[in-house]
Design a protein around this motif. Structure first.
Motif, PDB file in Angstrom:
ATOM      1  N   ALA A  90       0.854  -1.185   0.025  1.00 16.61           N
ATOM      2  CA  ALA A  90      -0.319   0.130  -0.022  1.00 16.61           C
ATOM      3  C   ALA A  90       0.876   1.386   0.175  1.00 16.61           C
ATOM      4  O   ALA A  90       2.183   1.216   0.381  1.00 16.61           O
ATOM      5  CB  ALA A  90      -0.961  -0.124   1.344  1.00 16.61           C
ATOM      6  N   VAL A 236     -10.865   7.980   1.202  1.00 19.54           N
ATOM      7  CA  VAL A 236     -10.364   9.088   2.238  1.00 19.54           C
ATOM      8  C   VAL A 236     -10.849   8.207   3.767  1.00 19.54           C
ATOM      9  O   VAL A 236     -11.951   8.011   3.894  1.00 19.54           O
ATOM     10  CB  VAL A 236     -11.097  10.215   2.241  1.00 19.54           C
ATOM     11  CG1 VAL A 236     -10.688  11.339   3.588  1.00 19.54           C
ATOM     12  CG2 VAL A 236     -10.902  11.051   1.056  1.00 19.54           C
ATOM     13  N   GLY A 237      -9.627   7.909   4.353  1.00 13.57           N
ATOM     14  CA  GLY A 237      -9.683   7.572   5.658  1.00 13.57           C
ATOM     15  C   GLY A 237      -9.490   8.869   6.639  1.00 13.57           C
ATOM     16  O   GLY A 237     -10.038   9.505   6.783  1.00 13.57           O
ATOM     17  N   LEU A 309     -10.537   2.701   6.826  1.00 16.20           N
ATOM     18  CA  LEU A 309     -11.307   3.832   6.726  1.00 16.20           C
ATOM     19  C   LEU A 309     -11.999   4.324   7.983  1.00 16.20           C
ATOM     20  O   LEU A 309     -12.778   5.369   8.152  1.00 16.20           O
ATOM     21  CB  LEU A 309     -12.307   3.721   5.603  1.00 16.20           C
ATOM     22  CG  LEU A 309     -11.638   3.760   4.195  1.00 16.20           C
ATOM     23  CD1 LEU A 309     -12.737   3.523   3.071  1.00 16.20           C
ATOM     24  CD2 LEU A 309     -10.438   4.533   3.822  1.00 16.20           C
TER      25      LEU A 309
END
Ligand SMILES: *Cc1c(COP(=O)(O)O)cnc(C)c1O
Length: 399
Positions: A90, A236-237, A309
């Protein structure tokens, strides 16, 4: 690496958001970090070392992939920025290795980190091993239980994992515990914060380190697609992969910026993690931002099928980008994300993380409303880590 004009200001504010809302005890540690950021981020020696580690150890630049089948199905031109191909799976490694190199320059003897799902813990453990510093990872006791494979990965990488039994026993409690540790020894310890959240200068530092995503993607779009995208979409976390993708496009007024939050089970308070679209202004963990709280200012528990998230706040720069109208934010529900994950896996041969699948769901909706659009999706991570939850959900239905 240059900040957008005026943002953040000297107090770490993005418009009204951001800043530093911390107890006195934290101020010396943050001042020390600020001095390190001011000195080393612009330093060519530091930048060369960071760029070299990104290339030779973390696998950058990551590919830009044309998603031809998804494009046909959606009636759009779809491009994927492949952070799932970065080391440890990631985008988190961009930040972890950058901050750990900074820690060494600052003379730290150990690094600490917090983690929720475990991805930032794994990235920090790997970066600390690479740089040669001991690493302690704080993780809520509930998450230690839920994310056992990542706990073992951290241990194999030489880190010490400390389960946090106070508070909500998840990410929020882990951040509080890491801050407490840091305060006790701000000279010898460096705190590697995992997203573009928290008190200044963290949101700025994390954005600068993650902006490599958008800089590469912008150049790759011009080279491979022949021009900029109509929209850049990211999940978007806390907001680090999204701000990293968005930031280099902020000056390109033709490029829309679309962030997708976790819509969870639905719009009720406690059923999602949509801090931007459903939250109200308040202070959480050192930053004035949009948070999920009740009428009395009690921070609410959140829900999302994706652990990454599942946080009740969001980075202050996103709150500012939303308020100023430069970026838009929408939600994708658990069900929409899992559906998008299946579509991407089956038709592109890429199993994205469930977090990432939220961006795919949002991009698909955008394509439906904007036929023929050229869409850039931030593919923040790979889905191998999500096998246990996929076995309990989509695989059950496939059987
Ligand atoms: C941690 C994580 C996220 C969420 O964090 P941000 O700071 O919002 O980017 C998204 N995708 C993946 C794959 C993650 O591991």
């Amino acid at each position: 690496m240059s900040a957008s004009p005026g943002h953040p200001d000297a107090k770490g504010r993005y418009g009204a958001f951001g800043g530093r809302y911390v107890p006195e005890t934290l101020v010396p540690a943050l001042d020390r970090l600020q001095a390190g950021v001011d000195r080393f981020l612009p330093d060519p020696g530091f930048q060369a070392e960071y760029a070299s580690e990104l290339m030779s150890w973390a696998g950058r630049p990551t590919a830009l992939t044309r998603a031809t089948t998804l494009g046909k199905r959606w009636g759009a031109e779809v491009w994927l920025k492949r952070e799932d191909l970065a080391h440890t799976g990631a985008h988190k490694i961009n930040n972890a290795i950058g901050q750990t190199l900074l820690a060494r320059r600052l003379g730290a003897k150990r690094v600490i980190a917090e983690t929720g799902a475990g991805q930032h813990g794994v990235a920090s453990a790997a970066a600390a091993a690479r740089v040669g510093l001991p690493c302690v990872v704080y993780m809520g006791a509930v998450d230690v239980e839920r994310q056992a494979p990542n706990v073992d990965r951290m241990k194999l990488l030489g880190a010490t994992v400390v389960p946090v039994t106070g508070g909500d026993q998840t990410l929020r409690a882990a951040i509080d515990e890491a801050l407490r540790d840091w305060v006790a020894d701000p000279d010898g310890t460096y705190y590697v914060l995992g997203s573009a959240v928290g008190p200044h200068p963290y949101p700025f530092l994390v954005r600068e380190l993650q902006s490599v995503i958008g800089r590469e993607a912008r150049a790759q779009m011009q080279q491979q697609a022949g021009g900029l995208p109509d929209v850049a979409v990211a999940c978007v976390g806390g907001g680090s992969n999204a701000i990293g993708l968005f930031h280099p496009f902020i000056g390109d007024s033709s490029v829309r910026l679309l962030g997708i939050e976790a819509g969870g089970r639905g719009p009720g308070l406690g059923d999602n993690a949509a801090s931007l679209t459903a939250g109200t202004p308040g202070v959480l963990q050192g930053s004035y931002t949009l948070i999920l709280q009740d009428a009395h200012g009690q921070v609410q528990e959140t829900h999302s099928v994706s652990a990454g998230l599942d946080y009740s706040g969001v980075g202050p720069e996103h709150a500012y980008l939303m308020q100023s109208g430069r970026a838009q934010y929408e939600v994708a529900t658990d069900a929409e994300a899992l559906d998008a994950l299946l579509e991407c896996a089956k038709h592109e041969g890429i199993l994205p993380a469930i977090e990432t699948a939220h961006a795919f769901a949002g991009a698909r909706r955008f394509a439906t409303a904007n036929p023929g659009a050229r869409i850039l999706i931030g593919c923040s991570g790979r889905g191998d880590k999500d096998m246990p939850i996929l076995q309990r959900t989509v695989l059950k239905e496939l059987a």
